[in-house]
Design a protein around this motif. Structure first.
Motif, short mmCIF file in Angstrom:
data_model
loop_
_atom_site.label_atom_id
_atom_site.label_comp_id
_atom_site.label_asym_id
_atom_site.label_seq_id
_atom_site.Cartn_x
_atom_site.Cartn_y
_atom_site.Cartn_z
N SER A 4 41.40 36.38 39.34
CA SER A 4 40.31 35.54 39.82
C SER A 4 39.20 36.35 40.47
N ASP A 5 39.55 37.50 41.02
CA ASP A 5 38.51 38.36 41.58
C ASP A 5 38.95 39.82 41.54
N GLN A 6 37.97 40.69 41.66
CA GLN A 6 38.20 42.12 41.54
C GLN A 6 39.10 42.66 42.65
N SER A 7 38.95 42.14 43.85
CA SER A 7 39.75 42.68 44.96
C SER A 7 41.24 42.39 44.75
N HIS A 8 41.57 41.22 44.23
CA HIS A 8 42.98 40.91 43.95
C HIS A 8 43.52 41.86 42.87
N PHE A 9 42.74 42.11 41.83
CA PHE A 9 43.13 43.04 40.79
C PHE A 9 43.36 44.44 41.38
N CYS A 10 42.44 44.88 42.21
CA CYS A 10 42.55 46.22 42.79
C CYS A 10 43.79 46.34 43.67
N ARG A 11 44.09 45.29 44.46
CA ARG A 11 45.30 45.31 45.29
C ARG A 11 46.55 45.41 44.42
N GLN A 12 46.61 44.60 43.36
CA GLN A 12 47.77 44.63 42.45
C GLN A 12 47.89 46.00 41.78
N PHE A 13 46.79 46.54 41.33
CA PHE A 13 46.81 47.84 40.66
C PHE A 13 47.32 48.91 41.62
N HIS A 14 46.80 48.90 42.84
CA HIS A 14 47.22 49.88 43.85
C HIS A 14 48.70 49.72 44.16
N ARG A 15 49.16 48.50 44.27
CA ARG A 15 50.56 48.23 44.56
C ARG A 15 51.46 48.79 43.44
N ASN A 16 51.00 48.71 42.20
CA ASN A 16 51.79 49.17 41.06
C ASN A 16 51.70 50.67 40.81
N PHE A 17 50.53 51.26 41.03
CA PHE A 17 50.32 52.64 40.63
C PHE A 17 49.98 53.59 41.78
N GLY A 18 49.88 53.06 43.00
CA GLY A 18 49.63 53.92 44.15
C GLY A 18 48.22 54.43 44.29
N ARG A 19 47.30 53.88 43.52
CA ARG A 19 45.88 54.24 43.62
C ARG A 19 45.06 53.09 43.08
N SER A 20 43.80 53.08 43.43
CA SER A 20 42.91 52.03 42.97
C SER A 20 42.54 52.28 41.50
N PRO A 21 42.04 51.27 40.80
CA PRO A 21 41.59 51.49 39.42
C PRO A 21 40.50 52.56 39.34
N GLY A 22 39.60 52.59 40.32
CA GLY A 22 38.55 53.59 40.34
C GLY A 22 39.11 55.00 40.50
N GLN A 23 40.11 55.14 41.38
CA GLN A 23 40.75 56.45 41.56
C GLN A 23 41.50 56.85 40.29
N TYR A 24 42.14 55.88 39.66
CA TYR A 24 42.85 56.16 38.40
C TYR A 24 41.88 56.68 37.35
N ARG A 25 40.78 56.01 37.22
CA ARG A 25 39.78 56.40 36.22
C ARG A 25 39.18 57.78 36.56
N ALA A 26 38.95 58.03 37.83
CA ALA A 26 38.40 59.32 38.25
C ALA A 26 39.37 60.45 37.93
N ARG A 27 40.68 60.24 38.15
CA ARG A 27 41.67 61.27 37.82
C ARG A 27 41.73 61.51 36.32
N LEU A 28 41.57 60.44 35.57
CA LEU A 28 41.53 60.57 34.11
C LEU A 28 40.36 61.45 33.69
N ALA A 29 39.21 61.19 34.28
CA ALA A 29 38.00 61.96 33.94
C ALA A 29 38.18 63.43 34.29
N GLN A 30 38.85 63.72 35.39
CA GLN A 30 39.09 65.10 35.79
C GLN A 30 40.00 65.82 34.80
N LYS A 31 40.96 65.11 34.24
CA LYS A 31 41.93 65.72 33.32
C LYS A 31 41.35 65.94 31.94
N ARG A 32 40.26 65.28 31.63
CA ARG A 32 39.66 65.42 30.30
C ARG A 32 38.74 66.57 30.21
#
Length: 162
Positions: A134-162
């Motif tokens: 329903s909103d971005q903040s709920h998604f971000c909380r769920q993502f962080h709970r599952n993967f230990g980082r925010s979606p933005g942090q996940y994407r940034a790490r991906l960019a660093q590895k490429r």
């Protein structure tokens, strides 16, 4: 067997961002393979048949979540799809999948979130809406709970590895 190889590959993946969800999925596949392989063993045939029937009754819900993961599905609607009461559905679903319907839906959404973050340049807000949050903040909380980082942090790490 391929399922065991994929489970081990996922478990030892150094990237590890979606490792837990991937490992759970491959573990379920492996368990299904083991059930198929040992169906005629000394296991209680009646219990095996009962569990197979339960899983078969859950197929409409698994299919709906697979296709319509962005849509909400209530416990009542899921139970009705399977021809069960809410109480029986909740027990059978948890017994078969190891998690509640809400947790399962969240795992499916998180798997798709990882795919979208890796494969698209869509904004996090767009991804959260595509996934049914329903909103971005709920998604971000769920993502962080599952993967230990925010979606933005996940994407940034991906960019660093490429």
């Amino acid at each position: 067997h391929d399922a065991l190889g994929r489970l081990l590959e996922c478990y030892f993946d150094r990237r590890g961002f979606h490792r837990e969800a991937g490992c759970k999925a491959w573990l379920l596949v492996l368990l299904n393979v083991l059930i198929q392989e040992f169906r005629n063993s000394a296991l209680d045939r009646v219990e095996l048949l009962r569990r197979q029937a339960q899983v078969a009754r859950l197929k409409p819900v698994f299919e709906r979540v697979r296709v319509q993961y962005a849509d909400r599905i209530s416990l009542s609607a899921a139970a009705a799809l399977c021809g069960m009461s809410k109480a029986v559905f909740g027990r059978v679903f948890k017994e078969a999948s190891g998690m509640t319907l809400g947790s399962y839906l969240n795992h499916v959404r998180m798997a798709h979130a990882v795919e979208l973050l890796e494969a698209t340049r869509d904004s996090i807000a767009e991804i959260s809406l595509r996934l049914g949050f329903s909103d971005q903040s709920h998604f971000c909380r769920q993502f962080h709970r599952n993967f230990g980082r925010s979606p933005g942090q996940y994407r940034a790490r991906l960019a660093q590895k490429r």
